[in-house]
Design a protein around this motif. Structure first.
Motif, PDB file in Angstrom:
ATOM      1  N   ASN A   1      83.741  43.449  65.158  1.00 19.32           N
ATOM      2  CA  ASN A   1      83.763  42.859  63.821  1.00 19.32           C
ATOM      3  C   ASN A   1      82.659  41.825  63.660  1.00 19.32           C
ATOM      4  O   ASN A   1      82.814  40.850  62.937  1.00 19.32           O
ATOM      5  CB  ASN A   1      85.130  42.224  63.526  1.00 19.32           C
ATOM      6  CG  ASN A   1      85.381  42.048  62.032  1.00 19.32           C
ATOM      7  OD1 ASN A   1      84.691  42.641  61.214  1.00 19.32           O
ATOM      8  ND2 ASN A   1      86.366  41.235  61.686  1.00 19.32           N
TER       9      ASN A   1
ATOM     10  N   GLY B   1      81.475  41.510  60.136  1.00 20.27           N
ATOM     11  CA  GLY B   1      82.467  41.207  59.115  1.00 20.27           C
ATOM     12  C   GLY B   1      83.115  42.440  58.517  1.00 20.27           C
ATOM     13  O   GLY B   1      83.748  42.363  57.471  1.00 20.27           O
TER      14      GLY B   1
ATOM     15  N   GLU C   1      85.601  46.060  59.203  1.00 22.32           N
ATOM     16  CA  GLU C   1      86.631  46.546  60.106  1.00 22.32           C
ATOM     17  C   GLU C   1      86.167  47.830  60.789  1.00 22.32           C
ATOM     18  O   GLU C   1      85.531  48.689  60.165  1.00 22.32           O
ATOM     19  CB  GLU C   1      87.923  46.831  59.320  1.00 22.32           C
ATOM     20  CG  GLU C   1      88.523  45.604  58.678  1.00 22.32           C
ATOM     21  CD  GLU C   1      88.893  44.584  59.725  1.00 22.32           C
ATOM     22  OE1 GLU C   1      89.348  44.958  60.803  1.00 22.32           O
ATOM     23  OE2 GLU C   1      88.694  43.393  59.456  1.00 22.32           O
TER      24      GLU C   1
ATOM     25  N   GLN D   1      95.028  39.506  61.022  1.00 19.27           N
ATOM     26  CA  GLN D   1      94.056  39.139  60.007  1.00 19.27           C
ATOM     27  C   GLN D   1      94.316  37.727  59.500  1.00 19.27           C
ATOM     28  O   GLN D   1      95.443  37.248  59.488  1.00 19.27           O
ATOM     29  CB  GLN D   1      94.131  40.134  58.835  1.00 19.27           C
ATOM     30  CG  GLN D   1      93.715  41.539  59.235  1.00 19.27           C
ATOM     31  CD  GLN D   1      92.285  41.583  59.697  1.00 19.27           C
ATOM     32  OE1 GLN D   1      91.396  41.067  59.034  1.00 19.27           O
ATOM     33  NE2 GLN D   1      92.053  42.191  60.850  1.00 19.27           N
TER      34      GLN D   1
ATOM     35  N   ARG E   1      92.447  34.451  56.753  1.00 19.48           N
ATOM     36  CA  ARG E   1      91.645  34.277  55.549  1.00 19.48           C
ATOM     37  C   ARG E   1      90.156  34.353  55.875  1.00 19.48           C
ATOM     38  O   ARG E   1      89.720  34.115  56.991  1.00 19.48           O
ATOM     39  CB  ARG E   1      91.972  32.929  54.906  1.00 19.48           C
ATOM     40  CG  ARG E   1      91.489  31.745  55.718  1.00 19.48           C
ATOM     41  CD  ARG E   1      91.869  30.443  55.043  1.00 19.48           C
ATOM     42  NE  ARG E   1      91.344  29.305  55.804  1.00 19.48           N
ATOM     43  CZ  ARG E   1      90.131  28.798  55.610  1.00 19.48           C
ATOM     44  NH1 ARG E   1      89.340  29.320  54.690  1.00 19.48           N
ATOM     45  NH2 ARG E   1      89.709  27.770  56.332  1.00 19.48           N
ATOM     46  N   GLU E   2      89.385  34.668  54.857  1.00 15.75           N
ATOM     47  CA  GLU E   2      87.930  34.739  54.985  1.00 15.75           C
ATOM     48  C   GLU E   2      87.352  33.331  54.838  1.00 15.75           C
ATOM     49  O   GLU E   2      87.673  32.611  53.888  1.00 15.75           O
ATOM     50  CB  GLU E   2      87.359  35.656  53.904  1.00 15.75           C
ATOM     51  CG  GLU E   2      85.892  35.978  54.085  1.00 15.75           C
ATOM     52  CD  GLU E   2      85.651  37.036  55.135  1.00 15.75           C
ATOM     53  OE1 GLU E   2      84.497  37.175  55.562  1.00 15.75           O
ATOM     54  OE2 GLU E   2      86.620  37.721  55.531  1.00 15.75           O
TER      55      GLU E   2
ATOM     56  N   THR F   1      84.591  30.537  54.008  1.00 17.90           N
ATOM     57  CA  THR F   1      83.457  30.433  53.097  1.00 17.90           C
ATOM     58  C   THR F   1      82.206  30.109  53.889  1.00 17.90           C
ATOM     59  O   THR F   1      82.260  29.619  55.023  1.00 17.90           O
ATOM     60  CB  THR F   1      83.702  29.336  52.044  1.00 17.90           C
ATOM     61  OG1 THR F   1      83.747  28.068  52.704  1.00 17.90           O
ATOM     62  CG2 THR F   1      85.012  29.585  51.304  1.00 17.90           C
ATOM     63  N   GLN F   2      81.050  30.366  53.279  1.00 15.40           N
ATOM     64  CA  GLN F   2      79.790  30.049  53.956  1.00 15.40           C
ATOM     65  C   GLN F   2      79.672  28.555  54.218  1.00 15.40           C
ATOM     66  O   GLN F   2      79.145  28.140  55.260  1.00 15.40           O
ATOM     67  CB  GLN F   2      78.609  30.532  53.114  1.00 15.40           C
ATOM     68  CG  GLN F   2      77.271  30.425  53.830  1.00 15.40           C
ATOM     69  CD  GLN F   2      76.126  30.939  52.998  1.00 15.40           C
ATOM     70  OE1 GLN F   2      75.725  30.312  52.013  1.00 15.40           O
ATOM     71  NE2 GLN F   2      75.595  32.101  53.379  1.00 15.40           N
TER      72      GLN F   2
ATOM     73  N   GLU G   1      89.493  34.332  62.482  1.00 11.57           N
ATOM     74  CA  GLU G   1      88.533  33.429  61.838  1.00 11.57           C
ATOM     75  C   GLU G   1      87.392  33.089  62.782  1.00 11.57           C
ATOM     76  O   GLU G   1      86.236  32.949  62.362  1.00 11.57           O
ATOM     77  CB  GLU G   1      89.246  32.154  61.378  1.00 11.57           C
ATOM     78  CG  GLU G   1      90.184  32.369  60.202  1.00 11.57           C
ATOM     79  CD  GLU G   1      91.018  31.127  59.894  1.00 11.57           C
ATOM     80  OE1 GLU G   1      91.152  30.290  60.809  1.00 11.57           O
ATOM     81  OE2 GLU G   1      91.521  31.014  58.774  1.00 11.57           O
TER      82      GLU G   1
ATOM     83  N   GLN H   1      84.335  35.132  62.716  1.00 10.31           N
ATOM     84  CA  GLN H   1      83.426  34.960  61.584  1.00 10.31           C
ATOM     85  C   GLN H   1      82.374  33.871  61.851  1.00 10.31           C
ATOM     86  O   GLN H   1      81.424  33.735  61.079  1.00 10.31           O
ATOM     87  CB  GLN H   1      84.216  34.601  60.323  1.00 10.31           C
ATOM     88  CG  GLN H   1      85.276  35.624  59.955  1.00 10.31           C
ATOM     89  CD  GLN H   1      86.132  35.142  58.797  1.00 10.31           C
ATOM     90  OE1 GLN H   1      85.593  34.673  57.788  1.00 10.31           O
ATOM     91  NE2 GLN H   1      87.442  35.241  58.936  1.00 10.31           N
TER      92      GLN H   1
ATOM     93  N   LYS I   1      75.984  34.322  59.503  1.00 12.09           N
ATOM     94  CA  LYS I   1      76.855  34.135  58.354  1.00 12.09           C
ATOM     95  C   LYS I   1      76.683  32.751  57.724  1.00 12.09           C
ATOM     96  O   LYS I   1      77.353  32.430  56.747  1.00 12.09           O
ATOM     97  CB  LYS I   1      78.307  34.371  58.752  1.00 12.09           C
ATOM     98  CG  LYS I   1      78.635  35.827  59.056  1.00 12.09           C
ATOM     99  CD  LYS I   1      80.105  35.989  59.383  1.00 12.09           C
ATOM    100  CE  LYS I   1      80.446  37.464  59.590  1.00 12.09           C
ATOM    101  NZ  LYS I   1      80.364  38.242  58.332  1.00 12.09           N
TER     102      LYS I   1
END
Length: 646
Positions: free
Chosen positions: A259, A262, A264, A284, A286-287, A289-290, A345, A348, A353
């Motif tokens: 991943n 980002g 699946e 999973q 939450r996404e 933020t930048q 998380e 990510q 990113k």
């Protein structure tokens, strides 16, 4: 293949001619010939021919040292435990312990991990995820969906070719050897693929790795190998694999399996991942933020600088050796200090990113904030020249909770204040106070001078005091010169034996200077020593016979022009070699290793361990020893690269 212990027959020396043939076969099969060779031999000058010959000889010796021995072996392979046989080639480099360097099965030669750690780029290097690597080091084969770092994959990774595999956590350290079951080099993507990619033949931790001439366990893999790092940099894989300096998003290939982009993995990928031993998808979350990812990387850098300030307060620049490369900054000052999010998380938190997209722009952004000073080097890398340790952002930084896991360097650094305190607490030699006390024991011949004491071990001041008292009690001070002592039969017979020129001169004159007499008495006594730690009672410390030992630091050249620093003799001064190696790994920004020093310890004694650091790091070692109370006079440093002793 070597999951179970093989049956190896007695080793026999390899003839020089056979050694050269095998080395030439490897050079030919693995395409290790120089790229630029004149088409006709007559085009070469005498100097070119000599240089080519020397280069080939050096390559032969690097692949097959002149101390190589061979032996036949049998073992089992595959799920059906098919019996196979072949030949192992055992040797050592730089006087180390003999290990399996190559093994041959069905006419094909495979390098061991020990050979790969010393000879970069002799076979293609593939990569996989850490969880998959755990399975590979248990004997599993590498599935195609488990491939990372491509496409493109190495051109030489064709069907049937011998390849190595490394983890993306330590991309420069191959730990698995096998052969390609498919043409990996032509893969355009690993998404949706199935089947085996690499058949596993040998790995770090198997019985071939564990085999040694002296019976000692196998050597641990280094943290980083410079030669392989340069190969990866040439291929542009350091940034790609480890998430460094990624300038564009949406890379395709093996990377999405973790991943990293980002997205699946597909169902087919998940099946491939599980076959290769990778874990199921994490829960999973939450996404991010930048902005949150940007703040995570900026905070991680501040935490890394804060960690160095608090853990190395007495060293120049708090243990950081400028200039700092991009890879060093990411590996040592950022990645170990990223905040603790949920596993989903945490995946990510990648530099690509962020709003900067790569480490180069990230460093420049910190330069704009005046936190550090940077400079572009060679047109493609930005190095840090200096850090403002008194900047408000660093001074006001508050540590936060970090994941409870080790760093890539294998230490507790970068795991928060508590972990740092635990790591420092584990090295109780830091800040210790050492005192070296010499003792002398009267021999039977000198016993008449020491009838006034019952002590077996005497310090030099005590010896002087007793000898002076003896001189005065015997009225041996010369009247016209109180610095001279007249000889009586005891001194003439028991101290001066008349064999040397000085003895003959003293006996002829019938007198000797007082200091010379005391020095001669000390010279005739049996020496011993004790190293007193933190003010312990010297009388309660057991003295050891002989002269005080030295800590030896040696700078040596390996593999042509590569310098390493070796340190031994630490145990006598209460310094733990492994903990010292961990510190030097950080300070010197290079790999370190700790191995037993062959022949340094007697039977039934604990082995003496030697620390090896990449590069000429003598001064860094001296500073680390000074923190541990070791006086410079107790250290002997030899620069074998120049043939000088300091």
């Amino acid at each position: 293949m070597f999951k179970k212990k093989p049956t190896i027959k007695p080793l026999a020396p390899l003839r020089s001619s056979d050694r050269r043939k095998l080395a030439d076969q490897i050079i030919r099969d693995f395409h290790l010939e120089p790229d630029t060779v004149p088409e006709a031999a007559e085009e070469q000058s005498a100097e070119d021919k000599a240089a080519a010959t020397n280069a080939r000889t050096a390559l032969r010796n690097s692949l097959f040292p002149d101390n190589v021995q061979s032996a036949r072996f049998t073992t089992t392979q595959g799920a059906d435990l098919k019996q196979v046989s072949g030949t192992v080639y055992v040797g050592s480099q730089d006087g180390g312990e003999g290990r399996i360097l190559w093994f041959q099965i069905e006419g094909r030669l495979y390098p061991s991990v020990y050979t790969l750690w010393r000879n970069a780029d002799i076979i293609p290097l593939l990569h996989t995820a850490p969880i998959a690597m755990q399975k590979l080091q248990g004997g599993a084969d590498l599935m195609t969906p488990g491939l990372f770092g491509g496409p493109p994959f190495p051109e030489a990774a064709k069907k049937g070719s011998v390849v190595a595999v490394a983890s993306i956590e330590q991309p420069s350290v191959p730990v698995v050897v096998g052969w390609c079951e498919i043409d990996v080099s032509t893969l355009g993507s690993v998404q949706g693929t199935k089947g085996h990619a690499v058949r596993n033949m040998h790995w770090s931790g198997d019985e071939a790795w564990n085999f040694g001439v002296t019976g000692r366990p196998g050597q641990a893999a280094p943290e980083q190998i410079d030669g392989w790092t340069k190969v990866l940099e040439t291929r542009g894989l350091v940034e790609k694999i480890r998430g460094l300096d990624l300038g564009e998003e949406g890379d395709e290939g093996g990377v999405p399996l973790a991943n990293l982009n980002g997205i699946e993995p597909s169902k087919e990928q998940s099946q491939g991942v599980n076959e290769a031993g990778q874990a199921e998808d994490e829960t999973q979350s939450r996404e991010l933020t930048q902005k949150e990812i940007d703040e995570a990387f900026r905070s991680a850098f501040l935490y890394g600088v804060h960690h160095h300030k608090t853990s190395n307060p007495g060293t120049p620049n708090f243990g950081l050796a400028f200039p700092l490369s991009q890879s060093f900054v990411m590996s040592n000052l950022v990645l170990p200090f990223l905040p603790a999010f949920t596993p989903a998380e945490a995946q990510q938190l990648q530099i690509k990113k962020t709003s900067w997209k790569n480490i180069k722009k990230f460093v420049k952004s910190l330069d704009k904030e005046k936190i550090l000073k940077s400079k572009e080097k060679d047109g493609h890398e930005t190095v840090i020249l200096d850090i403002d340790f008194d900047d408000a952002a660093i001074l006001n930084f508050k540590p936060y909770r970090l994941p409870k896991k080790e760093t890539a360097a294998g230490t507790a650094q970068g795991r928060g204040e508590k972990a740092t305190e635990q790591a420092d607490a584990g090295d109780d030699s830091i800040g210790q106070q050492l005192k070296l006390v010499s003792f002398f024991k009267p021999t039977t011949k000198l016993q008449p001078l020491f009838t006034t004491t019952t002590k077996q071990l005497l310090t030099p001041p005590e010896v002087r005091e007793i000898v002076t008292a003896y001189i005065e009690s015997e009225a041996l001070v010369q009247e016209n010169n109180k610095r001279l002592v007249k000889l009586n039969p005891t001194l003439a017979n028991n101290v001066f034996d008349g064999t040397g020129n000085l003895d003959k001169e003293v006996i002829a004159k019938g007198s000797v200077p007082r200091d010379a007499l005391i020095d001669r008495v000390l010279h005739g006594m049996a020496p011993s020593y004790a190293i007193i730690r933190n003010g312990d009672d010297s009388n309660a410390t057991k003295a050891k016979s002989g002269s005080p030992p030295k800590i030896h630091i040696a700078l040596e050249t390996r593999s042509g022009n590569k310098t390493v620093t070796k340190v031994s003799g630490l145990e006598a001064y209460f310094v733990n070699p492994k903990l010292l190696a961990d510190e030097l790994r950080k300070v010197c920004a290079g790999s370190t290793s700790v191995e037993a020093l062959a022949g340094a310890a007697k039977k039934n004694e604990r082995p003496v361990e030697e620390v090896m650091i990449q590069g000429p790091q003598g001064e860094a070692v001296l500073k680390a020893l000074a923190k541990r109370g070791v006086d410079r006079r107790w250290v002997e440093m030899v620069d074998k690269t120049k043939g000088k002793k300091r």
